[in-house]
Enzyme design. Sequence first.
Site, PDB file in Angstrom:
ATOM      1  CE1 TYR A 154      -3.777   2.443   0.645  1.00 33.33           C
ATOM      2  CE2 TYR A 154      -2.327   3.360   2.320  1.00 33.33           C
ATOM      3  CZ  TYR A 154      -3.459   3.454   1.539  1.00 33.33           C
ATOM      4  OH  TYR A 154      -4.266   4.569   1.640  1.00 33.33           O
ATOM      5  CE  LYS A 158      -2.961   5.475  -1.336  1.00 34.87           C
ATOM      6  NZ  LYS A 158      -4.018   6.139  -2.122  1.00 34.87           N
TER       7      LYS A 158
END
Length: 283
Positions: A154, A158
Amino acid sequence: MSKPPQHDRVVLVTGAAAGIGAAIAAAAVGAGHRVLLTDIDEAAAQATATRLGGRAAAFRLDIRDSEGWTKAFDAAEAEFGPVDILVNNAGVITTGNTRDLSLAQHRAMVEVNLLGTMTGVCTAIPRMTERGSGHIVTICSMSSFLPLPGYAPYGGTKHGLRAFHHAVALEERHGPLDFTIIHPASTRTGMLDQELNDPTAITAFAEKPVTPAEVARAVVETFRTKPTEVVFPALAGRVQQIAGAVPQLIRLLVPTIEAKGRRERDRLLRTGPTRLSDPSGGS
């Protein structure tokens, strides 16, 4: 072509059926804008749009689908007029140690969080440039600065999204478009409920979560001020930016962050609510 007033723009929001996206749509409508709510869950997006009234409409969009993006922009234009502001909010998360996640779980985060948003930006740029104005707002994450255990894929998406956003903004700096990227910290959405049930996600509880409405107010304010980057919380977020840039420092800090997060997660599981998300988006 005359530009619409600052308080009446056409806004396309992705991932707008619930959570931060729904709160952004509500805040934008409240500020006088017209909003197309897009989401892969068409029924939920339509229900949210209906609650918001005549200045909101809904459209099904899987942000991984380039043709779907074209149709979404066309739908916004047919309903309200050309899109002035794109808010890239849609994202997915699966927490857990990297070795325990399947390749399909890794791939889903990359395809949605990074490639899906990139596809939207690539769709928006030529349309907005041709019209002579446009604002692309990317909802990223404080994890774009912080390499945290339990969030490797994740956070990787980002980190990549932040690099992509700023590089595109530099490429387009001589054109008519504005670019803003916003980094919420832990937010009271369904993602936080998911994190509460995962012992590898304890760092999410090391600080007080914000509400979707708080993030939404900051997002809608950027429609007017057009800042380059916004972090949450404002002061602590800047400290986290610096810490994340120094691998040796973040390695020293993570055990303390984990210990604080573990204590708060244990407290919530022992005495707190079973749901932390705020479906109303309220403050």
